[in-house]
Design a protein around this motif. Structure first.
Motif, PDB file in Angstrom:
ATOM      1  N   ALA A 365      14.762  -3.051   5.642  1.00 32.55           N
ATOM      2  CA  ALA A 365      14.834  -4.331   6.345  1.00 32.55           C
ATOM      3  C   ALA A 365      13.613  -4.565   7.221  1.00 32.55           C
ATOM      4  CB  ALA A 365      16.111  -4.379   7.198  1.00 32.55           C
ATOM      5  N   ASP A 366      13.084  -3.515   7.836  1.00 31.93           N
ATOM      6  CA  ASP A 366      11.961  -3.659   8.763  1.00 31.93           C
ATOM      7  C   ASP A 366      10.660  -3.091   8.218  1.00 31.93           C
ATOM      8  OD1 ASP A 366      13.663  -4.818  10.709  1.00 31.93           O
ATOM      9  OD2 ASP A 366      14.320  -2.817  11.320  1.00 31.93           O
ATOM     10  N   GLY A 367      10.622  -2.812   6.896  1.00 32.74           N
ATOM     11  CA  GLY A 367       9.408  -2.248   6.332  1.00 32.74           C
ATOM     12  C   GLY A 367       9.336  -0.749   6.546  1.00 32.74           C
ATOM     13  N   HIS A 368       8.365  -0.113   5.848  1.00 30.13           N
ATOM     14  CA  HIS A 368       8.227   1.325   5.950  1.00 30.13           C
ATOM     15  C   HIS A 368       6.792   1.691   5.598  1.00 30.13           C
ATOM     16  CE1 HIS A 368       8.832   5.620   5.183  1.00 30.13           C
ATOM     17  NE2 HIS A 368       9.982   5.518   5.833  1.00 30.13           N
ATOM     18  N   ALA A 369       6.217   2.609   6.353  1.00 33.75           N
ATOM     19  CA  ALA A 369       4.813   2.958   6.162  1.00 33.75           C
ATOM     20  C   ALA A 369       4.551   3.533   4.768  1.00 33.75           C
ATOM     21  CB  ALA A 369       4.383   3.961   7.228  1.00 33.75           C
ATOM     22  N   LEU A 370       5.470   4.353   4.253  1.00 39.06           N
ATOM     23  CA  LEU A 370       5.276   4.950   2.938  1.00 39.06           C
ATOM     24  C   LEU A 370       5.329   3.890   1.841  1.00 39.06           C
ATOM     25  CD1 LEU A 370       4.869   7.415   1.186  1.00 39.06           C
ATOM     26  CD2 LEU A 370       7.362   7.775   1.206  1.00 39.06           C
ATOM     27  N   VAL A 371       6.240   2.937   1.979  1.00 41.40           N
ATOM     28  CA  VAL A 371       6.315   1.848   1.000  1.00 41.40           C
ATOM     29  C   VAL A 371       5.042   1.013   1.043  1.00 41.40           C
ATOM     30  CG1 VAL A 371       7.572  -0.238   0.308  1.00 41.40           C
ATOM     31  CG2 VAL A 371       8.841   1.781   1.070  1.00 41.40           C
ATOM     32  N   ASP A 372       4.536   0.761   2.237  1.00 42.77           N
ATOM     33  CA  ASP A 372       3.282   0.010   2.364  1.00 42.77           C
ATOM     34  C   ASP A 372       2.138   0.745   1.676  1.00 42.77           C
ATOM     35  OD1 ASP A 372       4.610  -1.889   3.825  1.00 42.77           O
ATOM     36  OD2 ASP A 372       4.011  -1.078   5.782  1.00 42.77           O
ATOM     37  N   GLU A 373       2.122   2.050   1.828  1.00 38.20           N
ATOM     38  CA  GLU A 373       1.083   2.853   1.188  1.00 38.20           C
ATOM     39  C   GLU A 373       1.193   2.783  -0.338  1.00 38.20           C
ATOM     40  OE1 GLU A 373      -0.040   7.598   0.799  1.00 38.20           O
ATOM     41  OE2 GLU A 373       0.950   6.877   2.633  1.00 38.20           O
ATOM     42  N   GLU A 374       2.412   2.888  -0.828  1.00 39.60           N
ATOM     43  CA  GLU A 374       2.627   2.824  -2.276  1.00 39.60           C
ATOM     44  C   GLU A 374       2.281   1.443  -2.824  1.00 39.60           C
ATOM     45  OE1 GLU A 374       6.690   3.942  -2.465  1.00 39.60           O
ATOM     46  OE2 GLU A 374       6.264   6.098  -2.615  1.00 39.60           O
ATOM     47  N   ARG A 375       2.605   0.402  -2.064  1.00 40.68           N
ATOM     48  CA  ARG A 375       2.280  -0.959  -2.481  1.00 40.68           C
ATOM     49  C   ARG A 375       0.774  -1.122  -2.614  1.00 40.68           C
ATOM     50  NH1 ARG A 375       4.146  -3.368   1.511  1.00 40.68           N
ATOM     51  NH2 ARG A 375       6.180  -4.131   0.758  1.00 40.68           N
ATOM     52  N   ALA A 376       0.052  -0.656  -1.632  1.00 40.66           N
ATOM     53  CA  ALA A 376      -1.408  -0.780  -1.647  1.00 40.66           C
ATOM     54  C   ALA A 376      -2.016   0.001  -2.807  1.00 40.66           C
ATOM     55  CB  ALA A 376      -1.980  -0.308  -0.324  1.00 40.66           C
ATOM     56  N   ALA A 377      -1.496   1.189  -3.071  1.00 39.04           N
ATOM     57  CA  ALA A 377      -2.018   2.010  -4.167  1.00 39.04           C
ATOM     58  C   ALA A 377      -1.757   1.347  -5.512  1.00 39.04           C
ATOM     59  CB  ALA A 377      -1.383   3.398  -4.118  1.00 39.04           C
ATOM     60  N   TYR A 378      -0.578   0.758  -5.661  1.00 36.03           N
ATOM     61  CA  TYR A 378      -0.252   0.111  -6.936  1.00 36.03           C
ATOM     62  C   TYR A 378      -1.082  -1.149  -7.126  1.00 36.03           C
ATOM     63  CZ  TYR A 378       2.492  -1.701 -10.826  1.00 36.03           C
ATOM     64  OH  TYR A 378       2.879  -2.173 -12.059  1.00 36.03           O
ATOM     65  N   ALA A 379      -1.304  -1.890  -6.056  1.00 34.54           N
ATOM     66  CA  ALA A 379      -2.135  -3.097  -6.133  1.00 34.54           C
ATOM     67  C   ALA A 379      -3.564  -2.737  -6.547  1.00 34.54           C
ATOM     68  CB  ALA A 379      -2.134  -3.826  -4.793  1.00 34.54           C
ATOM     69  N   ALA A 380      -4.081  -1.641  -5.989  1.00 37.35           N
ATOM     70  CA  ALA A 380      -5.430  -1.199  -6.362  1.00 37.35           C
ATOM     71  C   ALA A 380      -5.473  -0.769  -7.828  1.00 37.35           C
ATOM     72  CB  ALA A 380      -5.859  -0.049  -5.453  1.00 37.35           C
ATOM     73  N   TYR A 381      -4.408  -0.136  -8.280  1.00 39.58           N
ATOM     74  CA  TYR A 381      -4.335   0.288  -9.686  1.00 39.58           C
ATOM     75  C   TYR A 381      -4.357  -0.918 -10.617  1.00 39.58           C
ATOM     76  CZ  TYR A 381      -2.125   2.051 -13.972  1.00 39.58           C
ATOM     77  OH  TYR A 381      -1.833   2.346 -15.275  1.00 39.58           O
ATOM     78  N   GLN A 382      -3.569  -1.933 -10.294  1.00 39.00           N
ATOM     79  CA  GLN A 382      -3.548  -3.142 -11.118  1.00 39.00           C
ATOM     80  C   GLN A 382      -4.899  -3.856 -11.093  1.00 39.00           C
ATOM     81  OE1 GLN A 382      -1.177  -4.252 -13.165  1.00 39.00           O
ATOM     82  NE2 GLN A 382       0.133  -2.498 -12.698  1.00 39.00           N
TER      83      GLN A 382
END
Length: 390
Positions: A365-382
């Protein structure tokens, strides 16, 4: 793909028949298959109508043709699912090949206000409950999380976690008794799920609280690569004894028996007598899913033996022998099957791809640092594919 691709069609001379199927002349005395005295059967593999002392059923010709149509169209849709996965249109597909009678028969036993909780293979139940086939395909393509409103059809979303839907169904059944409703609930699961703690817990709660739930176990003989004899020392339906409610084993390739037994089980539960377990003794003629290779753990001879018990050919033989359906009916159904296949192929290929980043939303609900990290890594991969010009 024709509806008779899994077994050779049997040819027998036709006999005249009345409009209904309850004539004593047409029914043999109650029979029980050799080697399994507890199996309820109303239509033999040879297409012979028999009676059972506890589970009578009387269907019109239209109703019988309707059951046949449901099974044929379910199999046609299922075959398209397998083909679409092989063509890269779906990520995965769990085939129900061979289990059409168990699903269609049990689903046709339900009232509109009854509620079904499926696993991930109940395509025949979904069909009967009016869920568009395209919605099922969308889930396995990854464009939605189910694609239908469960309350519109009283058919819950597919459940991938093995056995958890039995607890969901039990809780729902306990709830409707508080509301004073006289409806019932069906929880579908397989022989493998019967070994899960969730299923045992649901049996306990349903028995103690007298919940109106039918536990419908489709015993297709294999929990992926694990045979039933390595999961239980007794027939699965007898597990109900230890929890204090009745169990029954039905021929899962006999749509008439599945309809009759499930109808009786639903009436048992909604009349305040508590839960009931139905074991539909059937066979998975295909792979567990399209990622499975059944040749690694079972012999072809085993499947061939079950092909002789094919649920669709069994009912077709009966319809033909009794003069309850003509060639025009079967030809029209073949055309309908072809049209259904075309419809789902067009639907799957015009579905919009989901937002690739949506999987990172609504995790916390309030976000999470690990999820943010994974999101950024996946965006860079794409983004790397765009940079390479792909």
């Amino acid at each position: 793909m024709t509806v008779e691709s899994t077994a050779a069609r049997s040819k027998q001379p036709r006999r005249s028949s009345s409009k209904r199927t309850s004539s004593p002349k047409k029914k043999a005395a109650a029979k029980k298959p050799a080697g399994d005295p507890g199996l309820v059967q109303l239509l033999t593999p040879e297409g012979e109508r028999v009676e059972h002392p506890d589970y009578a059923i009387d269907l019109t010709a239209d109703e019988l043709r309707g059951l046949y149509r449901d099974m044929v169209l379910t199999r046609a849709f299922d075959a398209e699912g397998v083909t679409l996965q092989r063509q890269g249109e779906l990520g995965l597909w769990p085939s129900l090949l061979g289990q059409e009678a168990a699903q269609v028969g049990s689903a046709r036993a339900m009232r509109d206000d009854d509620y079904a909780f499926p696993t991930y293979r109940e395509h025949g139940v979904a069909w009967v409950r009016g869920v568009p086939p395209e919605n099922l395909l969308g889930m396995f393509r990854g464009v939605n999380n189910g694609g239908w409103d469960p309350n519109s059809n009283n058919f819950h979303l597919y459940t991938i976690v093995i056995g958890s839907q039995a607890l969901h169904a039990t809780g729902y059944a306990m709830g409707i008794t508080k509301d004073g409703a006289d409806s019932s609930v069906i929880a579908y699961f397989g022989d493998g799920a019967s070994s899960q703690g969730d299923v045992a817990e649901s049996f306990t709660f349903a028995a103690v609280y007298n919940a109106p739930v039918v536990f419908f176990c489709q015993n297709n003989q294999w929990a992926i690569s694990e045979p039933t004899e390595k999961q239980s020392r007794v027939p699965l339906y007898r597990r109900a004894d230890g929890f204090g409610f009745p169990g029954v084993r039905v021929d899962g390739n006999d749509v008439l028996a599945c309809l009759a037994v499930t109808r009786a089980a639903l009436e048992h539960t909604r009349s305040g007598q508590g839960p009931m377990l139905v074991e539909a003794y059937t066979y998975r003629m295909g792979a567990h899913t399209t990622s499975d290779d059944p040749t690694r753990y079972r012999e072809d001879e085993e499947r061939k033996g079950w092909e002789a018990k094919d649920p669709i050919l069994r009912l077709r033989t009966y319809l033909e022998n009794e003069g309850l359906a003509d060639e025009d009916f079967f030809a029209s159904l073949e055309e309908e099957s072809t049209a259904l296949g075309k419809r789902v192929r067009e639907a799957i290929r015009t579905m919009e791809n989901p937002d690739e980043m949506a999987m990172f939303e609504n995790i916390y609900a309030d976000g999470h640092a690990l999820v943010d990290e994974e999101r950024a890594a996946y965006a860079a991969y794409q983004a790397s594919f765009a940079e390479e010009g792909n």
